[in-house]
Scaffold this motif. Structure first.
Motif, PDB file in Angstrom:
ATOM      1  N   GLY B 160       0.777  -1.028  -0.505  1.00  0.00           N
ATOM      2  CA  GLY B 160      -0.354   0.109   0.735  1.00  0.00           C
ATOM      3  C   GLY B 160       0.585   1.061  -0.006  1.00  0.00           C
ATOM      4  N   ALA B 161       1.615   1.452   0.666  1.00  0.00           N
ATOM      5  CA  ALA B 161       2.572   2.522   1.028  1.00  0.00           C
ATOM      6  C   ALA B 161       3.502   2.854  -0.441  1.00  0.00           C
ATOM      7  CB  ALA B 161       3.911   2.236   2.250  1.00  0.00           C
ATOM      8  N   ILE B 162       3.746   1.844  -1.463  1.00  0.00           N
ATOM      9  CA  ILE B 162       4.634   1.708  -2.298  1.00  0.00           C
ATOM     10  C   ILE B 162       3.439   2.605  -3.050  1.00  0.00           C
ATOM     11  CG2 ILE B 162       5.497   0.890  -4.049  1.00  0.00           C
ATOM     12  CD1 ILE B 162       6.590  -0.790  -1.861  1.00  0.00           C
ATOM     13  N   LEU B 163       2.815   2.144  -3.623  1.00  0.00           N
ATOM     14  CA  LEU B 163       1.574   2.302  -4.070  1.00  0.00           C
ATOM     15  C   LEU B 163       0.748   4.416  -3.769  1.00  0.00           C
ATOM     16  CD1 LEU B 163      -0.866  -0.614  -4.538  1.00  0.00           C
ATOM     17  CD2 LEU B 163       0.877  -0.442  -6.685  1.00  0.00           C
ATOM     18  N   SER B 177       7.275  13.275  -0.658  1.00  0.00           N
ATOM     19  CA  SER B 177       7.963  11.471  -0.857  1.00  0.00           C
ATOM     20  C   SER B 177       8.577  11.333   0.129  1.00  0.00           C
ATOM     21  CB  SER B 177       8.536  11.708  -2.171  1.00  0.00           C
ATOM     22  OG  SER B 177       9.422  12.320  -1.542  1.00  0.00           O
ATOM     23  N   GLY B 178       8.800  12.502   0.914  1.00  0.00           N
ATOM     24  CA  GLY B 178       9.706  12.082   2.505  1.00  0.00           C
ATOM     25  C   GLY B 178       9.749  12.664   3.317  1.00  0.00           C
ATOM     26  N   GLY B 179      10.060  12.579   4.491  1.00  0.00           N
ATOM     27  CA  GLY B 179      10.226  13.840   5.291  1.00  0.00           C
ATOM     28  C   GLY B 179       9.123  14.178   6.436  1.00  0.00           C
ATOM     29  N   ARG B 180       9.017  14.799   7.435  1.00  0.00           N
ATOM     30  CA  ARG B 180       8.115  14.954   8.407  1.00  0.00           C
ATOM     31  C   ARG B 180       7.975  16.844   8.040  1.00  0.00           C
ATOM     32  NH1 ARG B 180      12.296  13.281  13.673  1.00  0.00           N
ATOM     33  NH2 ARG B 180      13.446  15.146  12.795  1.00  0.00           N
ATOM     34  N   TYR B 181       8.696  17.617   7.659  1.00  0.00           N
ATOM     35  CA  TYR B 181       8.247  18.514   7.557  1.00  0.00           C
ATOM     36  C   TYR B 181       8.268  20.063   6.594  1.00  0.00           C
ATOM     37  CZ  TYR B 181      11.285  19.613  11.205  1.00  0.00           C
ATOM     38  OH  TYR B 181      11.940  19.906  12.020  1.00  0.00           O
ATOM     39  N   ASN B 182       8.327  20.551   5.966  1.00  0.00           N
ATOM     40  CA  ASN B 182       9.317  21.747   5.057  1.00  0.00           C
ATOM     41  C   ASN B 182      10.401  22.144   5.850  1.00  0.00           C
ATOM     42  OD1 ASN B 182       9.974  23.178   3.069  1.00  0.00           O
ATOM     43  ND2 ASN B 182       7.642  23.993   2.196  1.00  0.00           N
ATOM     44  N   HIS B 199       0.718  17.536   6.440  1.00  0.00           N
ATOM     45  CA  HIS B 199       0.947  17.394   4.885  1.00  0.00           C
ATOM     46  C   HIS B 199       1.805  15.551   4.524  1.00  0.00           C
ATOM     47  CE1 HIS B 199       1.193  18.762   0.533  1.00  0.00           C
ATOM     48  NE2 HIS B 199       0.117  17.966   0.349  1.00  0.00           N
ATOM     49  N   HIS B 200       2.981  15.838   5.466  1.00  0.00           N
ATOM     50  CA  HIS B 200       3.646  15.305   5.355  1.00  0.00           C
ATOM     51  C   HIS B 200       3.473  13.698   5.962  1.00  0.00           C
ATOM     52  CE1 HIS B 200       6.358  18.556   4.055  1.00  0.00           C
ATOM     53  NE2 HIS B 200       7.563  17.587   3.755  1.00  0.00           N
ATOM     54  N   ALA B 201       2.132  13.425   6.895  1.00  0.00           N
ATOM     55  CA  ALA B 201       1.690  12.371   7.454  1.00  0.00           C
ATOM     56  C   ALA B 201       1.199  11.987   6.634  1.00  0.00           C
ATOM     57  CB  ALA B 201       1.385  12.717   8.684  1.00  0.00           C
ATOM     58  N   VAL B 202       0.104  12.904   6.032  1.00  0.00           N
ATOM     59  CA  VAL B 202      -0.902  12.109   5.055  1.00  0.00           C
ATOM     60  C   VAL B 202      -0.952  10.372   4.790  1.00  0.00           C
ATOM     61  CG1 VAL B 202      -2.704  11.722   3.523  1.00  0.00           C
ATOM     62  CG2 VAL B 202      -2.266  14.369   5.019  1.00  0.00           C
ATOM     63  N   ILE B 280      10.850   3.800   4.136  1.00  0.00           N
ATOM     64  CA  ILE B 280       9.774   3.580   2.601  1.00  0.00           C
ATOM     65  C   ILE B 280       9.433   5.202   2.552  1.00  0.00           C
ATOM     66  CG2 ILE B 280       7.689   3.523   1.086  1.00  0.00           C
ATOM     67  CD1 ILE B 280       7.874   0.896   1.923  1.00  0.00           C
ATOM     68  N   PHE B 281       9.037   5.638   3.361  1.00  0.00           N
ATOM     69  CA  PHE B 281       8.514   7.447   3.355  1.00  0.00           C
ATOM     70  C   PHE B 281       9.910   7.979   3.588  1.00  0.00           C
ATOM     71  CE2 PHE B 281       4.209   5.351   3.851  1.00  0.00           C
ATOM     72  CZ  PHE B 281       3.835   5.772   2.125  1.00  0.00           C
TER      73      PHE B 281
END
Lengths: 372, 340
Positions: B160-163, B177-182, B199-202, B280-281
């Motif tokens: 699921g995560a990869i998709l 595509s990655g990170g915790r915040y801008n 946004h990053h956590a969705v 993955i993230f």
């Protein structure tokens, strides 16, 4: 046929067996030969449920999928050539040529008498397949890779399922039947293992002692999946141990070992089988995840390793043109676990008459009050 | 009250056992990380052209793991336990050259954030879908949802995560595509920063949702149907109790109870899954550091993160158990079975 050595419970003038049980007593007391007993057990615990199980479409579906994977693992590896780099053009897309390849020459499939698909030992005329699932960046055909990875995956699943179900049955049944201090102690251990985060523990073990054989991977991953089943089995046994026939066996002075193996375990067999399928699923989930992360040593062809290569070398997620490389191994995992779950659900349906009984009762009795 | 004390005691025993396991894996087993670390330092020193002094190597190992290799193992063990329980000293990371505790303590809230939301959403969806399926039992909705739930159950969360990552982040660009915040934003309690975190956590939460979702909906459906057939429900109907009350107080409450215990087991699974999801993230939580530690052979960090996972899981289970007492008032009455 005298029973002089048996204690009489009524204390009165002993009646002869003939008077008590009539002519049939003679026949009933005949000891079954070992062979007969086995054939009866086979009929009661294997054949009869199998006949019922076949009625359920999910069961048929599950068995079909599992059989397919076993077939690919056992026979397929002998028919399909070993994968290797540069066997196909690099980065070959799956189903090259699309649907039109069916009637045109070239592409992934060719039909016509001049073509023949050759296995290692023989060939089938009439059609030819050219790497239908595509190839990775080094020209390794993905289909061949998938097929040759199957035996190891099956080995992992089987080893993991046997070990986790074995430990769970041993601990759960003993704890449930014996009760008291043994129960508390065994459940304490189970709880400890259950509350440990499974995957990190396996990662720690795998990082220090990397398992190289497929069955060993399965065994290591089984650590995570036995405690839940042990608890479930224990609670099943807790109800079974109060059954009158178990109490009868106890009164007769049979040993705990005999009661557990003859009276209790057969009753739990279907339940154990269902959970073996679930354990197999969780083993394959865990194994693929660890191979994907690159934590388990890369040994032979493996779906997780294929995913890892597609992810880190073909950048399959960023570049969707290469997505097929990560898609096929993922599809294999999903299909095999779907098959295992279907199998488990079919078994559940067969061995859980309660579901049906409750269902029937509800439909029959509540019609007047549930008017939605 | 005895129940709570028991639970806390139990959690403590689990902690001690897990620490013992890490200690055993770490120090006692042949080919253990302490020896590997020693070899690593030796190679480093040789690469710099320095002569290798065994005492110096011992000192380096001792500094990073917090134990003295010359001591007998039981003294090491006591010191190890003391360090962890009294001083929160998990050793020193080799790669980051910082105390393991500091690294993981700052990473931990992020992992908990993802996991708790995934778990909460997953189980809410389970309960709602399961109840709806049981309510419409035998209908077309029920059979389709059963197949759907079964299918979702056979999709591993990382698939699921990869998709999600491939399509929602890279292809459509809806989510990062990655990170915790801008990192361009100023950290603090402002709306923009919070929105960036969400946004990053969705995507990680959506993937973690799959872990919590699992077969729970089918279990809830089964429980509800079983309870719908119970005699006490018929009695309740005969007494003229309203349908809502029956649905919420009689059916829902009894059907959720088994799911609640299942959730307690599920907590460990959800926290475990964060190793794969954070990889993955590229989401730097405890799971990401675990992966990092394996790849860099940073054993103190690896052991530390395993202990962190255990502690977080234990706390989660303790909270679940304490609230369980509120949901199910029968708790603590104890079923004492005769032992044979």
């Amino acid at each position: 046929m005298s029973h002089t050595d048996e204690p009489r419970t009524d204390g009165g003038e002993p009646l002869s067996d003939e008077q008590l049980f009539g002519q049939l007593a003679e026949k009933d007391r005949v000891e079954l030969s070992r062979k007969e007993r086995y054939s009866r057990a086979l009929d009661a615990y294997v054949l009869a449920p199998a006949r019922v199980a076949w009625e359920d479409w999910r069961m048929r579906f599950g068995i079909f999928i599992i059989t397919m994977f076993v077939f690919v693992g056992v026979v397929g590896t002998r028919l399909v050539p070993r994968p290797g780099t540069n066997q196909a053009p690099n980065n070959l897309q799956p189903f090259q040529g699309g649907v039109s390849a069916i009637w045109e020459d070239g592409g992934w499939i060719d039909i016509g008498l001049e073509h023949s698909y050759s296995f290692q030992y023989f060939s089938i005329p009439g059609f030819d397949l050219e790497y239908p699932l595509g190839a990775d960046n080094y020209g390794t055909p993905i289909g061949r890779n998938l097929v040759h990875a199957t035996p190891d995956m099956l080995e992992m699943v089987i080893a993991g399922a046997i070990v986790s179900v074995g430990i769970a049955a041993l601990i759960g049944i003993t704890a449930g039947y014996k009760g008291g201090k043994i129960d508390s102690f065994l459940m304490y251990i189970t709880d400890i293992v259950m509350t440990m985060p499974g995957l990190p523990l396996i990662i720690v073990i795998a990082a220090i002692y990397p398992p190289r054989q497929a069955w060993l991977v399965g065994v290591v991953l089984a650590i995570d999946s036995w405690p839940g089943l042990a608890r479930a089995l224990r609670s099943q046994v807790l109800t079974l141990r109060e059954e009158s026939y178990v109490e009868a066996s106890r009164t007769m002075g049979l040993t705990s070992k005999t009661i557990l193996s003859r009276d209790i375990t057969p009753q739990l067999m279907p339940y154990i089988l269902i959970n073996a399928a679930h354990a197999g699923r969780s083993v394959i989930f865990g194994a693929i995840a660890l191979y994907f992360l690159g934590i388990l040593p890369f040994t032979t062809a493996n779906w997780g390793i294929m995913m890892d290569t597609a992810y880190s070398e073909a950048h399959a997620l960023v570049n969707l043109a290469n997505f097929y490389q990560i898609f096929w191994p993922m599809a294999a995992v999903v299909v095999i676990s779907f098959g295992l779950i279907m199998f488990a659900q079919g078994m559940d349906r067969v061995f859980n008459p309660r579901i049906r009984a409750r269902h029937a009762k509800k439909v029959g009795g509540d019609g007047e009050s549930v008017d939605n | 009250m005895r129940y709570f004390v028991n639970r806390v005691l139990h959690a403590f025993v689990v902690l001690i056992s897990v620490t013992t396991i890490t200690f055993a894996l770490f120090r006692l087993m042949p080919g253990n990380p302490a020896q590997a670390m020693r070899a690593q330092f030796e190679a480093q020193a040789e690469a710099r052209g320095q002569t290798v002094n065994p005492d110096y190597l011992d000192a380096m190992v001792a500094q990073h793991t917090g134990f003295d290799p010359d001591q007998p193992w039981y003294i090491q063990y006591v010191e190890y336990l003391q360090d962890i329980i009294l001083y929160q000293d998990f050793g020193h990371s080799i790669f980051y050259n910082e105390p393991v505790f500091d690294i993981l303590f700052t990473a931990m809230p992020w992992s908990i954030f993802i996991s708790v939301y995934g778990l909460a959403f997953g189980y809410t969806a389970n309960i709602l879908l399961g109840a709806a399926m049981a309510y419409a039992e035998g209908s077309r909705f029920d059979s389709y949802s059963t197949v759907l739930a079964t299918f979702l159950n056979s999709v591993p969360y990382y698939v699921g995560a990869i998709l999600f990552l491939a399509f929602f982040a890279y292809q459509l660009g809806w989510f990062p595509s990655g990170g915790r915040y801008n990192t361009n934003l100023e950290a603090g309690l402002n709306v923009q920063f919070m929105a960036s975190i969400t946004h990053h956590a969705v995507l990680p939460i959506m993937s973690s949702f799959i872990v919590g979702f699992g077969g729970g909906a089918l279990a809830m459906r089964g429980n509800s149907i079983r309870i719908l057939g119970e005699d006490y429900l018929r009695v309740a109907r005969l007494r003229g109790i309203s349908s809502e009350r029956i649905a919420t107080r009689y059916v829902a409450r009894n059907a959720i109870l088994p799911l609640y215990t299942e959730m307690m087991i599920g907590i460990a699974a959800v926290f475990s899954s964060s190793v794969v999801l954070e990889f993955i993230f590229t989401y730097p939580g405890v799971g990401w550091y675990t992966y990092d530690a394996v790849i860099r052979r940073d054993y103190p960090l690896l052991m530390g993160s395993f202990l962190f996972f255990t502690i977080v899981t234990l706390i989660g289970i303790l909270i679940a158990e304490f609230t369980y007492g509120i949901v199910d008032p029968r708790i603590g009455s104890g079923e004492n079975n005769e032992s044979y």
